[in-house]
Structures are given as structure tokens and as C-alpha cells.
Write an enzyme that holds these catalytic residues in place. Sequence first.
Site, PDB file in Angstrom:
ATOM      1  N   HIS A   1       0.906  -1.264   0.069  1.00  0.00           N
ATOM      2  CA  HIS A   1       0.064  -0.035   0.155  1.00  0.00           C
ATOM      3  C   HIS A   1       0.989   1.258   0.064  1.00  0.00           C
ATOM      4  O   HIS A   1       0.644   2.205  -0.830  1.00  0.00           O
ATOM      5  CB  HIS A   1      -0.682  -0.098   1.345  1.00  0.00           C
ATOM      6  CG  HIS A   1      -1.951  -1.112   1.399  1.00  0.00           C
ATOM      7  ND1 HIS A   1      -2.033  -1.696   2.572  1.00  0.00           N
ATOM      8  CD2 HIS A   1      -2.810  -1.308   0.482  1.00  0.00           C
ATOM      9  CE1 HIS A   1      -3.071  -2.607   2.259  1.00  0.00           C
ATOM     10  NE2 HIS A   1      -3.477  -2.429   1.143  1.00  0.00           N
TER      11      HIS A   1
ATOM     12  N   LYS B   1     -16.263  -6.485   4.809  1.00  0.00           N
ATOM     13  CA  LYS B   1     -15.234  -7.776   4.772  1.00  0.00           C
ATOM     14  C   LYS B   1     -15.352  -8.674   6.012  1.00  0.00           C
ATOM     15  O   LYS B   1     -14.410  -9.289   6.215  1.00  0.00           O
ATOM     16  CB  LYS B   1     -13.862  -7.229   4.423  1.00  0.00           C
ATOM     17  CG  LYS B   1     -13.614  -7.027   2.959  1.00  0.00           C
ATOM     18  CD  LYS B   1     -12.102  -6.938   2.738  1.00  0.00           C
ATOM     19  CE  LYS B   1     -11.931  -6.822   1.382  1.00  0.00           C
ATOM     20  NZ  LYS B   1     -10.330  -6.515   1.319  1.00  0.00           N
TER      21      LYS B   1
ATOM     22  N   ARG C   1      -1.869  -5.966  -8.389  1.00  0.00           N
ATOM     23  CA  ARG C   1      -0.581  -6.758  -8.142  1.00  0.00           C
ATOM     24  C   ARG C   1      -0.345  -7.911  -9.064  1.00  0.00           C
ATOM     25  O   ARG C   1       0.763  -8.107  -9.547  1.00  0.00           O
ATOM     26  CB  ARG C   1      -0.785  -7.341  -6.792  1.00  0.00           C
ATOM     27  CG  ARG C   1      -0.569  -6.409  -5.720  1.00  0.00           C
ATOM     28  CD  ARG C   1      -1.095  -7.142  -4.251  1.00  0.00           C
ATOM     29  NE  ARG C   1      -2.482  -7.603  -4.549  1.00  0.00           N
ATOM     30  CZ  ARG C   1      -3.009  -7.947  -3.535  1.00  0.00           C
ATOM     31  NH1 ARG C   1      -2.493  -7.846  -2.049  1.00  0.00           N
ATOM     32  NH2 ARG C   1      -4.513  -8.358  -3.598  1.00  0.00           N
TER      33      ARG C   1
ATOM     34  N   SER D   1      -2.972  -7.793   2.897  1.00  0.00           N
ATOM     35  CA  SER D   1      -3.376  -7.571   4.384  1.00  0.00           C
ATOM     36  C   SER D   1      -3.821  -8.733   5.125  1.00  0.00           C
ATOM     37  O   SER D   1      -3.385  -9.258   6.218  1.00  0.00           O
ATOM     38  CB  SER D   1      -4.538  -6.652   4.607  1.00  0.00           C
ATOM     39  OG  SER D   1      -3.958  -5.313   4.185  1.00  0.00           O
TER      40      SER D   1
HETATM   41  O1  PNS Z   1      -8.988  -2.464  -0.039  1.00  0.00           O
HETATM   42  P1  PNS Z   1     -10.111  -3.088  -0.523  1.00  0.00           P
HETATM   43  O2  PNS Z   1     -10.779  -3.884   0.680  1.00  0.00           O
HETATM   44  O3  PNS Z   1      -9.932  -4.039  -1.677  1.00  0.00           O
HETATM   45  O4  PNS Z   1     -11.242  -1.830  -0.950  1.00  0.00           O
HETATM   46  C1  PNS Z   1     -12.376  -2.107  -1.357  1.00  0.00           C
HETATM   47  C2  PNS Z   1     -13.129  -0.593  -1.563  1.00  0.00           C
HETATM   48  C3  PNS Z   1     -12.868   0.353  -0.033  1.00  0.00           C
HETATM   49  C4  PNS Z   1     -12.300   0.265  -2.562  1.00  0.00           C
HETATM   50  C5  PNS Z   1     -14.334  -0.659  -1.912  1.00  0.00           C
HETATM   51  O5  PNS Z   1     -15.169  -1.978  -1.214  1.00  0.00           O
HETATM   52  C6  PNS Z   1     -15.421   0.384  -2.117  1.00  0.00           C
HETATM   53  O6  PNS Z   1     -15.229   1.350  -2.570  1.00  0.00           O
HETATM   54  N1  PNS Z   1     -16.625   0.210  -1.152  1.00  0.00           N
HETATM   55  C7  PNS Z   1     -17.300   1.577  -0.958  1.00  0.00           C
HETATM   56  C8  PNS Z   1     -18.719   1.245  -1.543  1.00  0.00           C
HETATM   57  C9  PNS Z   1     -18.812   1.546  -2.983  1.00  0.00           C
HETATM   58  O7  PNS Z   1     -18.851   2.411  -3.601  1.00  0.00           O
HETATM   59  N2  PNS Z   1     -19.522   0.531  -3.719  1.00  0.00           N
HETATM   60  C10 PNS Z   1     -19.519   0.532  -5.123  1.00  0.00           C
HETATM   61  C11 PNS Z   1     -18.286   0.117  -5.876  1.00  0.00           C
HETATM   62  S1  PNS Z   1     -18.102  -1.353  -6.544  1.00  0.00           S
END
Ligand code: PNS
Length: 168
Positions: free
Chosen positions: A22, A46, A96, A134
Site C-alpha cells: 500500500h 469484509k 498486483r 493484508s
Molecule cells: O482494500 P479493499 O478492501 O479492496 O477496498 C475496497 C473498496 C473500499 C475500494 C470498495 O469496497 C469500495 O469502494 N467500497 C465503497 C462502496 C462502494 O462504492 N461500492 C460500489 C463500487 S463497487
Amino acid sequence: MHRAKRTKAIYPGTFDPLTNGHLDLIARGAKIVDELVVAVLRNSEKGKPLFTVLEREEMLREATVGIENVSVTTFDGLLVDFAREQGAKAVLRGIRAVSDYEYELQMAMMNRKLDPELETLFMMPGEKYTYVSSRLIKGVFHLGGDVSSLVPPNVVERLKRKVPGKHA
Ligand code: PNS
């Protein structure tokens, strides 16, 4: 050259915990946009995170203190709404390996559907971080493994406090 506009991007994620992958992406992103807002999702789907949102926000702040154009905050609800509130033109995400691509493409396309003005920028972290996640960090640490070269020192300390016993 005269630049009329400042580019602001959001780097959203769960960051449970922050890894060197990150951080590598934050450093790369901060070089190509004027302002990078690292945003921890508050209402993650999650499952139960190891670190609280506040702890994750703190660990990000500690680790990015030297990068002037990076700020750290939290958000909930839709990323596109948060990006609009922030006046950000782009979302930064790391890829990645090929395995990340499908999930990232789905999210990017959904976000584009929700807000056609918001672009997703994909960047690759340094190749030495291609296997770092993570989820793996937590798994290895819980079993007594050394993750000190894969997460920043402040995260190692926080992991030791959070998961006592296995590590000196
Ligand atoms: O690090 P991660 O867990 O892969 O991040 C995921 C994240 C936070 C980017 C994604 O879950 C997110 O944007 N959530 C907010 C809800 C949202 O906007 N959902 C619609 C888009 S798919």
C-alpha cells in the site's frame, strides 16, 4: 508550463492493516497527482477487521507523515459520492497480479456507471510486493511468522500489541 487545475485522487481501501505494498502505491500515486487522499472505508463488508477504523487511520497517518501531498481520512457509503464531495477526479487502485484484475475491473466499471466523470487509475506496486496482502499478513503474523519486511515498523508494533503472545 502553466497548469490550470490541480489533480486530486482518492486511494480507497480497507487497510487492515497497512502494508508496504500500500505504502509503495501511495508514494507512486503521490508523484503523479497533486493531492492524494487515502480513505479508509468505515462500513466494510469484509467481516470483522483486526484493527479499528481509527487505528487504521492512525497507522496510515504515521506512515505517510513525510509525504506532503498525502492526507488520510475515512469514508462510508458510495465511493463515487465521497469522491464528488472531495472534488476528486480519480480513484487510485493497485493491481498486483492478474488475479486482482477481475475484481478491480468490476469495481472500476461499476464506479464509472455510477459516475462517468470519475476515472480509475491503476498502478502496479513494486514487484517485491506482488504477493503481499493484508489478509496474508494477518494470517502469517497470527501463526508467529515474521512480517517485519512487509509492513512498516509502526504496523509491526501495532500487530504485536493487538496479537500478543507469539512475538517477542
Ligand atoms: O482494500 P479493499 O478492501 O479492496 O477496498 C475496497 C473498496 C473500499 C475500494 C470498495 O469496497 C469500495 O469502494 N467500497 C465503497 C462502496 C462502494 O462504492 N461500492 C460500489 C463500487 S463497487
